[in-house]
Design an enzyme around this catalytic site. Sequence first.
Site, PDB file in Angstrom:
ATOM      1  N   PRO A 113       0.860  -1.189   0.000  1.00 38.35           N
ATOM      2  CA  PRO A 113       0.000   0.000   0.000  1.00 38.35           C
ATOM      3  C   PRO A 113       0.890   1.230   0.000  1.00 38.35           C
ATOM      4  CG  PRO A 113       0.172  -0.886   2.215  1.00 38.35           C
ATOM      5  CD  PRO A 113       0.927  -1.829   1.322  1.00 38.35           C
ATOM      6  N   GLU A 127       0.476   5.446   0.122  1.00 38.76           N
ATOM      7  CA  GLU A 127      -0.348   6.640   0.133  1.00 38.76           C
ATOM      8  C   GLU A 127       0.150   7.606  -0.940  1.00 38.76           C
ATOM      9  OE1 GLU A 127      -2.027  10.040   3.240  1.00 38.76           O
ATOM     10  OE2 GLU A 127      -0.148   8.998   3.671  1.00 38.76           O
ATOM     11  N   GLN A 147      -6.450  -2.512   4.612  1.00 37.83           N
ATOM     12  CA  GLN A 147      -5.567  -1.998   5.658  1.00 37.83           C
ATOM     13  C   GLN A 147      -6.300  -0.909   6.430  1.00 37.83           C
ATOM     14  OE1 GLN A 147      -1.963   0.681   5.302  1.00 37.83           O
ATOM     15  NE2 GLN A 147      -0.914  -1.254   5.701  1.00 37.83           N
ATOM     16  N   CYS A 199       2.560   4.399   9.032  1.00 37.54           N
ATOM     17  CA  CYS A 199       2.455   5.704   8.384  1.00 37.54           C
ATOM     18  C   CYS A 199       3.164   6.774   9.219  1.00 37.54           C
ATOM     19  CB  CYS A 199       0.996   6.087   8.191  1.00 37.54           C
ATOM     20  SG  CYS A 199       0.799   7.686   7.362  1.00 37.54           S
ATOM     21  N   GLY A 201      11.090  -2.748   1.884  1.00 35.92           N
ATOM     22  CA  GLY A 201      11.992  -1.601   1.925  1.00 35.92           C
ATOM     23  C   GLY A 201      13.182  -1.718   1.009  1.00 35.92           C
TER      24      GLY A 201
END
Length: 324
Positions: free
Chosen positions: A18, A20, A73, A103, A203
């Site tokens: 996911p 943003e 999520q 986040c 990552g």
Amino acid sequence: MNLIPKNLNGCPFLILAPMEGVGDRCFRKAISTIGGFDEAVKDFLRVPKNAHIKSLAVEYNANELMPIPIAAQLMGSDPILMAEMAREMQFRGALRIDLNCGCPSNTVTGRGAGSSLLKEPNFLYQIAKAMVEAVTIPVTIKMRSGYENTSLFKENMLAAQESGASYITLHPRTKVEGYIPPARWDLIAEAKSILKIPVVGNGDILNVEHALEMLRVTRCDALMIGRGSVINPFIFHQIKAHFSNQPYTPQWKDLIGYFTTFLSEMPSQTPTRTKVNKLKQLMSFLFKSNATLLEKRDFILTSQCSTPDAFMEFALPILKEGWE
């Protein structure tokens, strides 16, 4: 039950992260035309203190990428509301629900959600536990390595496990670090040594070599790829091709289809300038894929094209020349 199966030939389970901002429905639909990933995760659904559950829940569509499953999520700080929303997600067909503990946005952490949960392992446990007890499907947790530092790393890992979470996904940067320093893959390896539940590595996976190195260094159970899939939408196929020892050549026509779908999925009421800017954002990631294209990235971003068609007519020849 094996929650994270391997693909054929020992390839790890591959998850589209996911994201943003860039990883919205338009992007997910576009990259699904290329495919290669085994599951996607929708960008977080915020569950504020005064949430009206059913009104918010319509943002999630379990069939969005069929036949590729998409997990829901959730992000919030009220255990009762998070449990209620988890039940609603299961009712709407979610096969997995993920708790966002990663986040780093100040507007999120200022309200006690996202990565701010990492400041209080017991509170993280309470929210995750409430969600786990509310549903019969797997609840998982996506988390960072800490808030200001990693002093509570082990406590957060164990809190996640003790909550009943099926597995965790670790993005090994702290909230304060954001996205800037290199991801600390050694912390994913440490999480593997601490936990009995599976660990998904996330990552700085930008190519096949990075994926293989993360697997070697961390022994993680699966891979989640975000930014690397925007820079190279073919990365999932390339990883699978490595494990199958079969050649895979990205096709230009598939990249054209990727952009066509991205455009077609934008709501018709989207302002023309917004459409152009979203195309610029998507194209700017592709222009990071090699040194030749990177030199021309600012040229693309500063173009004055006024319509999506004009921008694509301007940008695609430049992309094709450097891409090939």
